[in-house]
Design an enzyme around this catalytic site. Sequence first.
Site, PDB file in Angstrom:
ATOM      1  N   ARG A 161      -0.783 -19.820 -28.385  1.00 48.23           N
ATOM      2  CA  ARG A 161      -0.231 -18.631 -27.713  1.00 48.23           C
ATOM      3  C   ARG A 161      -1.234 -17.466 -27.766  1.00 48.23           C
ATOM      4  O   ARG A 161      -1.888 -17.153 -26.773  1.00 48.23           O
ATOM      5  CB  ARG A 161       1.112 -18.249 -28.356  1.00 48.23           C
ATOM      6  CG  ARG A 161       1.915 -17.261 -27.554  1.00 48.23           C
ATOM      7  CD  ARG A 161       1.504 -15.827 -27.762  1.00 48.23           C
ATOM      8  NE  ARG A 161       1.625 -15.381 -29.148  1.00 48.23           N
ATOM      9  CZ  ARG A 161       1.184 -14.214 -29.567  1.00 48.23           C
ATOM     10  NH1 ARG A 161       0.571 -13.376 -28.731  1.00 48.23           N
ATOM     11  NH2 ARG A 161       1.312 -13.847 -30.838  1.00 48.23           N
ATOM     12  N   ASP A 162      -1.426 -16.868 -28.927  1.00 48.80           N
ATOM     13  CA  ASP A 162      -2.312 -15.699 -29.020  1.00 48.80           C
ATOM     14  C   ASP A 162      -3.745 -16.094 -28.661  1.00 48.80           C
ATOM     15  O   ASP A 162      -4.501 -15.319 -28.057  1.00 48.80           O
ATOM     16  CB  ASP A 162      -2.267 -15.154 -30.462  1.00 48.80           C
ATOM     17  CG  ASP A 162      -2.628 -13.686 -30.558  1.00 48.80           C
ATOM     18  OD1 ASP A 162      -3.462 -13.226 -29.776  1.00 48.80           O
ATOM     19  OD2 ASP A 162      -2.076 -12.989 -31.432  1.00 48.80           O
TER      20      ASP A 162
ATOM     21  N   HIS B  65       0.836 -10.600 -39.219  1.00 48.57           N
ATOM     22  CA  HIS B  65      -0.005 -11.132 -38.137  1.00 48.57           C
ATOM     23  C   HIS B  65      -1.247 -10.251 -38.078  1.00 48.57           C
ATOM     24  O   HIS B  65      -1.170  -9.100 -37.656  1.00 48.57           O
ATOM     25  CB  HIS B  65       0.816 -11.051 -36.841  1.00 48.57           C
ATOM     26  CG  HIS B  65       0.112 -11.430 -35.594  1.00 48.57           C
ATOM     27  ND1 HIS B  65       0.367 -12.599 -34.909  1.00 48.57           N
ATOM     28  CD2 HIS B  65      -0.838 -10.795 -34.849  1.00 48.57           C
ATOM     29  CE1 HIS B  65      -0.381 -12.659 -33.826  1.00 48.57           C
ATOM     30  NE2 HIS B  65      -1.125 -11.571 -33.761  1.00 48.57           N
TER      31      HIS B  65
ATOM     32  N   ASN C 100      -7.660 -13.691 -34.008  1.00 51.90           N
ATOM     33  CA  ASN C 100      -6.723 -13.715 -35.141  1.00 51.90           C
ATOM     34  C   ASN C 100      -7.453 -14.165 -36.400  1.00 51.90           C
ATOM     35  O   ASN C 100      -8.520 -14.770 -36.329  1.00 51.90           O
ATOM     36  CB  ASN C 100      -5.621 -14.766 -34.892  1.00 51.90           C
ATOM     37  CG  ASN C 100      -4.614 -14.323 -33.878  1.00 51.90           C
ATOM     38  OD1 ASN C 100      -4.842 -14.427 -32.682  1.00 51.90           O
ATOM     39  ND2 ASN C 100      -3.490 -13.832 -34.349  1.00 51.90           N
TER      40      ASN C 100
ATOM     41  N   HIS D 212      -5.361  -9.558 -37.130  1.00 55.67           N
ATOM     42  CA  HIS D 212      -6.566  -9.900 -36.368  1.00 55.67           C
ATOM     43  C   HIS D 212      -7.771  -9.526 -37.210  1.00 55.67           C
ATOM     44  O   HIS D 212      -7.751  -8.546 -37.958  1.00 55.67           O
ATOM     45  CB  HIS D 212      -6.570  -9.168 -35.020  1.00 55.67           C
ATOM     46  CG  HIS D 212      -5.666  -9.835 -34.028  1.00 55.67           C
ATOM     47  ND1 HIS D 212      -6.141 -10.647 -33.029  1.00 55.67           N
ATOM     48  CD2 HIS D 212      -4.320  -9.846 -33.915  1.00 55.67           C
ATOM     49  CE1 HIS D 212      -5.121 -11.123 -32.330  1.00 55.67           C
ATOM     50  NE2 HIS D 212      -3.991 -10.645 -32.848  1.00 55.67           N
TER      51      HIS D 212
ATOM     52  N   CYS E  22      -5.005  -9.677 -27.665  1.00 56.84           N
ATOM     53  CA  CYS E  22      -4.080  -9.248 -26.609  1.00 56.84           C
ATOM     54  C   CYS E  22      -4.878  -8.717 -25.423  1.00 56.84           C
ATOM     55  O   CYS E  22      -5.627  -7.749 -25.569  1.00 56.84           O
ATOM     56  CB  CYS E  22      -3.142  -8.160 -27.138  1.00 56.84           C
ATOM     57  SG  CYS E  22      -2.110  -7.453 -25.838  1.00 56.84           S
TER      58      CYS E  22
HETATM   59  N1  COA Z   1       8.417 -14.816 -16.994  1.00 57.04           N
HETATM   60  C1  COA Z   1       7.993 -15.055 -15.730  1.00 57.04           C
HETATM   61  N2  COA Z   1       8.111 -14.201 -14.723  1.00 57.04           N
HETATM   62  C2  COA Z   1       8.686 -13.013 -15.005  1.00 57.04           C
HETATM   63  C3  COA Z   1       9.154 -12.695 -16.273  1.00 57.04           C
HETATM   64  C4  COA Z   1       9.005 -13.646 -17.293  1.00 57.04           C
HETATM   65  N3  COA Z   1       9.400 -13.408 -18.547  1.00 57.04           N
HETATM   66  N4  COA Z   1       9.677 -11.463 -16.243  1.00 57.04           N
HETATM   67  C5  COA Z   1       9.537 -11.011 -14.992  1.00 57.04           C
HETATM   68  N5  COA Z   1       8.935 -11.947 -14.228  1.00 57.04           N
HETATM   69  C6  COA Z   1       8.595 -11.891 -12.808  1.00 57.04           C
HETATM   70  C7  COA Z   1       9.771 -11.492 -11.952  1.00 57.04           C
HETATM   71  O1  COA Z   1      10.515 -12.619 -11.601  1.00 57.04           O
HETATM   72  C8  COA Z   1       9.079 -10.883 -10.767  1.00 57.04           C
HETATM   73  O2  COA Z   1       8.614 -11.933  -9.942  1.00 57.04           O
HETATM   74  P1  COA Z   1       8.521 -11.739  -8.351  1.00 57.04           P
HETATM   75  O3  COA Z   1       7.625 -10.555  -8.116  1.00 57.04           O
HETATM   76  O4  COA Z   1       7.907 -13.031  -7.922  1.00 57.04           O
HETATM   77  O5  COA Z   1       9.921 -11.508  -7.916  1.00 57.04           O
HETATM   78  C9  COA Z   1       7.843 -10.225 -11.376  1.00 57.04           C
HETATM   79  O6  COA Z   1       7.614 -10.861 -12.640  1.00 57.04           O
HETATM   80  C10 COA Z   1       7.989  -8.755 -11.549  1.00 57.04           C
HETATM   81  O7  COA Z   1       9.111  -8.499 -12.327  1.00 57.04           O
HETATM   82  P2  COA Z   1       9.193  -7.155 -13.165  1.00 57.04           P
HETATM   83  O8  COA Z   1      10.415  -7.177 -14.006  1.00 57.04           O
HETATM   84  O9  COA Z   1       8.996  -5.997 -12.241  1.00 57.04           O
HETATM   85  O10 COA Z   1       7.988  -7.368 -14.134  1.00 57.04           O
HETATM   86  P3  COA Z   1       6.632  -6.573 -14.300  1.00 57.04           P
HETATM   87  O11 COA Z   1       5.709  -6.819 -13.171  1.00 57.04           O
HETATM   88  O12 COA Z   1       6.934  -5.173 -14.666  1.00 57.04           O
HETATM   89  O13 COA Z   1       6.067  -7.358 -15.587  1.00 57.04           O
HETATM   90  C11 COA Z   1       6.390  -8.556 -17.608  1.00 57.04           C
HETATM   91  C12 COA Z   1       6.781  -7.356 -16.793  1.00 57.04           C
HETATM   92  C13 COA Z   1       6.878  -8.357 -19.031  1.00 57.04           C
HETATM   93  C14 COA Z   1       7.000  -9.796 -17.041  1.00 57.04           C
HETATM   94  C15 COA Z   1       4.840  -8.719 -17.596  1.00 57.04           C
HETATM   95  O14 COA Z   1       4.230  -7.495 -17.849  1.00 57.04           O
HETATM   96  C16 COA Z   1       4.376  -9.743 -18.599  1.00 57.04           C
HETATM   97  O15 COA Z   1       4.637 -10.905 -18.454  1.00 57.04           O
HETATM   98  N6  COA Z   1       3.623  -9.318 -19.601  1.00 57.04           N
HETATM   99  C17 COA Z   1       3.111 -10.236 -20.600  1.00 57.04           C
HETATM  100  C18 COA Z   1       2.347  -9.493 -21.617  1.00 57.04           C
HETATM  101  C19 COA Z   1       1.796 -10.432 -22.648  1.00 57.04           C
HETATM  102  O16 COA Z   1       2.065 -11.612 -22.709  1.00 57.04           O
HETATM  103  N7  COA Z   1       0.950  -9.873 -23.518  1.00 57.04           N
HETATM  104  C20 COA Z   1       0.323 -10.612 -24.548  1.00 57.04           C
HETATM  105  C21 COA Z   1       1.168 -10.746 -25.768  1.00 57.04           C
HETATM  106  S1  COA Z   1       0.769  -9.504 -26.953  1.00 57.04           S
HETATM  107 ZN    ZN Z   2      -2.086 -11.112 -31.948  1.00 55.53          ZN
END
Ligand code: COA
Ligand code: ZN
Length: 320
Positions: free
Chosen positions: A15-16, A204, A246, A206, A237
Amino acid sequence: MKTGHDVAIIEVGPRDGLQNVAAFMETAQKVSLIRRLAASGLKEIQAGAFVSPRAIPQFRDMKEVVAGIISLPKVRYSTLVPNLQGAREAVKSGIEKLIFFFSLSESHNLNNVRQTKEASLKGLEVIQRDLAAEICVALATVFGCPFEGYMTTDHILKDVDKIANMGIKEITLCDTVGFANPRQVEEITVACLRDFPEVAFAVHFHNTRGLGLANALRAYDVGIRRFDAAVGGLGGCPFAPGASGNVATEDLVFMFNEMGIQTGIDMDALLKVSTFLKEILPGVILSSAVYQAGLPKTQITDWSCGAPGGDPPFPAHQDW
Ligand code: COA
Ligand code: ZN
């Protein structure tokens, strides 16, 4: 979860680690990586994240990855989820443990999951109420934020209180960008353990600035028994400027093994996982010191003739 060992090592490499690898790793390779990690004795593995494929394209095959590993026995698989949509998809795929993540600092939360902390907490409440899954909260930027700097212990305790009040029994305190130092780790973990005895805390770290193991050891000394780590020292991240690897699983396991603290992990098998990673990701630097140096030829594994308490056993031929 009881492991029968002195400490629990939670492997976060799939994952990370992979969230910070730009090149897409084929599903079969991800499954193979996770299977090898499980075979080394790791009992808890973060398999990836149910996040937007636009945010992290690496996890666009999350459902298929889970389908490839879920039948493996004796391992607790979890995935990161940022919101209700991700949590629902994770549960539907067969994942029983969700790692809901949000940040202590508002600005990192907005940058990372594009919502306020208030919205994240509301989402967590709904997930906790409506979904039949075990929930752990990974609280990011506890030891410092790339946008806001250091957090006060008061601030940390207030957020931990909100999470614990929802009935969450597991919280991971995350040093998202490697700001932590051992004295700060002591202050924060001691306060958390004192105020929330009902919560199982994990840490956790890094190794961005080389203090990962020192921080882990300080946390161990004050009573923390759950540690995240990533094989090879992968990790970071993508939404936190300056984030890097990490604490490497090999390095953490080596430290504990050498101190006579049981991890239940087979070091040789673990090192082979890093060798496999290097084969499939030749361009990626594996920062693990143990991976790079190898094991000492005269490794101390039998404490019966020496420390703790007495002199460490000195073999006749040291290999320094
Ligand atoms: N998994 C998959 N798709 C997702 C989702 C999820 N958990 N949550 C929202 N979406 C999709 C929606 O279905 C939508 O799709 P569409 O445009 O095809 O209809 C799109 O994302 C936008 O939805 P919205 O709620 O407006 O999301 P956003 O664009 O503001 O993004 C997150 C929010 C949280 C989904 C996004 O920023 C994200 O996935 N971030 C991950 C960050 C991460 O993993 N960081 C590393 C870990 S530290
Ligand atoms: Zn981390």
